[in-house]
Design a protein around this motif. Structure first.
Motif, mmCIF file in Angstrom:
data_model
loop_
_atom_site.group_PDB
_atom_site.id
_atom_site.type_symbol
_atom_site.label_atom_id
_atom_site.label_comp_id
_atom_site.label_asym_id
_atom_site.label_seq_id
_atom_site.Cartn_x
_atom_site.Cartn_y
_atom_site.Cartn_z
ATOM 1 N N ASP A 30 -66.854 13.231 -57.586
ATOM 2 C CA ASP A 30 -66.514 11.834 -57.879
ATOM 3 C C ASP A 30 -67.624 11.148 -58.679
ATOM 4 O O ASP A 30 -67.363 10.447 -59.663
ATOM 5 N N LEU A 31 -68.882 11.370 -58.235
ATOM 6 C CA LEU A 31 -70.002 10.730 -58.919
ATOM 7 C C LEU A 31 -70.132 11.227 -60.355
ATOM 8 O O LEU A 31 -70.452 10.450 -61.264
ATOM 9 N N SER A 32 -69.884 12.516 -60.573
ATOM 10 C CA SER A 32 -70.003 13.065 -61.926
ATOM 11 C C SER A 32 -68.960 12.487 -62.864
ATOM 12 O O SER A 32 -69.158 12.448 -64.076
ATOM 13 N N LYS A 33 -67.817 12.045 -62.306
ATOM 14 C CA LYS A 33 -66.754 11.441 -63.120
ATOM 15 C C LYS A 33 -66.860 9.931 -63.180
ATOM 16 O O LYS A 33 -66.014 9.268 -63.797
ATOM 17 N N GLY A 34 -67.863 9.364 -62.517
ATOM 18 C CA GLY A 34 -68.021 7.916 -62.523
ATOM 19 C C GLY A 34 -67.140 7.195 -61.538
ATOM 20 O O GLY A 34 -67.011 5.963 -61.589
ATOM 21 N N ASN A 35 -66.514 7.925 -60.616
ATOM 22 C CA ASN A 35 -65.672 7.305 -59.592
ATOM 23 C C ASN A 35 -66.541 6.886 -58.417
ATOM 24 O O ASN A 35 -66.954 7.710 -57.606
ATOM 25 N N LEU A 36 -66.808 5.577 -58.318
ATOM 26 C CA LEU A 36 -67.680 5.069 -57.262
ATOM 27 C C LEU A 36 -66.899 4.551 -56.068
ATOM 28 O O LEU A 36 -67.489 4.028 -55.117
ATOM 29 N N SER A 37 -65.585 4.700 -56.100
ATOM 30 C CA SER A 37 -64.766 4.199 -54.989
ATOM 31 C C SER A 37 -64.080 5.322 -54.221
ATOM 32 O O SER A 37 -63.144 5.086 -53.470
ATOM 33 N N GLY A 38 -64.542 6.563 -54.417
ATOM 34 C CA GLY A 38 -63.952 7.683 -53.710
ATOM 35 C C GLY A 38 -64.391 7.753 -52.252
ATOM 36 O O GLY A 38 -65.116 6.876 -51.757
ATOM 37 N N PRO A 39 -63.954 8.792 -51.518
ATOM 38 C CA PRO A 39 -64.324 8.945 -50.098
ATOM 39 C C PRO A 39 -65.850 8.979 -49.934
ATOM 40 O O PRO A 39 -66.556 9.630 -50.701
ATOM 41 N N TYR A 40 -66.324 8.281 -48.892
ATOM 42 C CA TYR A 40 -67.761 8.195 -48.640
ATOM 43 C C TYR A 40 -68.135 9.226 -47.578
ATOM 44 O O TYR A 40 -67.450 9.343 -46.549
ATOM 45 N N PRO A 41 -69.202 10.011 -47.767
ATOM 46 C CA PRO A 41 -69.586 11.039 -46.784
ATOM 47 C C PRO A 41 -69.914 10.430 -45.419
ATOM 48 O O PRO A 41 -70.281 9.262 -45.317
#
Length: 407
Positions: free
Chosen positions: A57-68
């Motif tokens: 997610d971070l590599s694609k710039g998605n900052l709203s994905g599932p949080y660990p």
């Protein structure tokens, strides 16, 4: 049997570390000494899968994905990066909205690049604003000069020339006859062209014509038909005394207070009514001027008048027309203003004026009239209506101050 347990655990660990799709392991298939390790590797599997999803997610710039999960120790640094990226996103939005004070100090070389970018954007915005301001001033000046030139052409007898700055071509002459193709054959223009060249850098000068008359020439730059040019206003000043008398009779200011006088007020109001401009007319009467003159002298009466004017001017715009139309009578015309706002301004002015520390009571009475579009009332009718409202205010002032000074 030990070798089998080790093989299963090793294969599972290898799959966790290298396979895109991790093989499954059932810890219950392991013998008791190895089962605990199997469960531990399952926890590691979950942490690794969370980390892979998170990094994807971070590599694609998605900052709203599932949080660990909080327990996932593998993602602690990534979480810090995530927080920094979130804050950086917010800062970028602030910059996009014009806040160039944003500063980044937590992303190494990127911080330097970001801070340099915001500094350059701020500098560029300031330059653009300055250019826009200059362009606006230039456009306003050009329009004002053109409007002035047209007004002078239509209403004045002066001779007006507009000459191209570079080519010296006569672009306009108000003495041009209808049957002439150009202004270059105009006798007036031909007679003054040499004088104009001789005084190219002067703004104002006088010249003697061939017929013995004297002329005053005023020059100013102007944009004419998209070109930079010089406009020349040439006035006959042979009989200066007579012209001076005319100028004096056209004076528009009150000699004592410095504000406009009744003549200017009349012309201004006529124009407001002619152009159907909505406005507020405020009629004011300075209370007790006769009392001050009789008891303290006319010098103090003059001071009283000027004190009143100074206080009123603090509450109104420079674009509002303020005039003295009689000994103790004043008017203000407020274009594009609500009656409520005008009342508040006058109330504040009255409060400031009446609470000044002077050795006699001070106040003024006022009345307001709203001038609407398509107004069909005359100046006299408007003043009569405002005068009636003013006397209601004067009654209230008498009751409030209980002094002969308000008569």
């Amino acid at each position: 049997m030990t070798d089998r347990n080790c093989d299963l655990l090793f294969e599972f660990l290898r799959s966790i570390l290298y396979d895109s799709k991790i093989q499954s392991l059932d810890p219950e298939q392991l013998e008791e000494p190895f089962r605990k390790l199997g469960y531990g590797l399952c926890v590691l599997q979950q942490a690794v899968e969370e980390m892979k999803t998170y990094t994807d997610d971070l590599s694609k710039g998605n900052l709203s994905g599932p949080y660990p999960s909080r327990e996932n120790f593998l993602c602690s640094n990534l979480k810090n990066l995530h927080a920094n990226l979130n804050h950086l996103t917010w800062q970028a939005k602030q910059v996009a909205s014009g806040d160039y004070s944003q500063h980044v100090s937590y992303l190494g070389d990127f911080s330097d690049a970001f801070n340099t970018m915001t500094a350059q954007l701020m500098e560029r915005e300031q330059l653009l604003k300055e250019e826009a301001r200059k362009e606006k001033e230039r456009a306003e000046m050009a329009k004002a000069y053109n409007d002035l030139l047209i007004n002078l052409t239509q209403k004045r007898e002066e001779w007006i020339l507009v000459i191209h700055k570079k080519t010296e071509e006569i672009m306009y002459c108000n003495k041009k006859q209808d049957n002439q193709d150009t202004c270059n054959n105009c006798d007036y223009a031909m007679a003054f062209q040499n004088h104009i060249r001789m005084h190219a850098n002067q703004k104002l000068w006088k010249v003697k014509g061939n017929d013995g008359r004297y002329f005053q020439v005023q020059m100013f730059p102007v944009e004419w038909q998209g070109c930079m040019a010089n406009a020349y206003i040439i006035s006959d000043v042979t009989d200066e005394n007579q012209n001076q008398i005319k100028l004096i009779t056209k004076a528009y200011h009150d000699s004592l207070t410095g504000i406009y006088n009744r003549l200017f007020f009349k012309e201004y109001l006529d124009n407001v009514l002619l152009e159907n401009q909505p406005a507020i007319l405020c009629y004011m009467d300075l209370d007790g001027l006769k009392y001050v003159n009789d008891h303290f002298g006319h010098s103090e009466g003059d001071a009283y008048l000027n004190r009143f004017v100074s206080v009123v001017q603090t509450q109104f715009r420079s674009t509002d027309m303020f005039a003295r139309i009689g000994g103790d009578e004043f008017v203000i015309i407020l274009p594009a203003c609500s009656k409520l706002l005008a009342e508040r301004k006058l109330e504040k002015a009255l409060h400031l004026f009446s609470t000044m520390e002077i050795h006699y009571p001070m106040s003024f009475s006022y009345g307001l009239v709203e001038i609407t579009k398509e107004e069909n009332r005359t100046m006299k009718q408007l003043l009569d209506e405002a005068d009636h409202a003013m006397y209601e205010c004067k009654k209230r002032n008498r009751e409030k101050y209980k002094t002969v000074a308000l008569t």
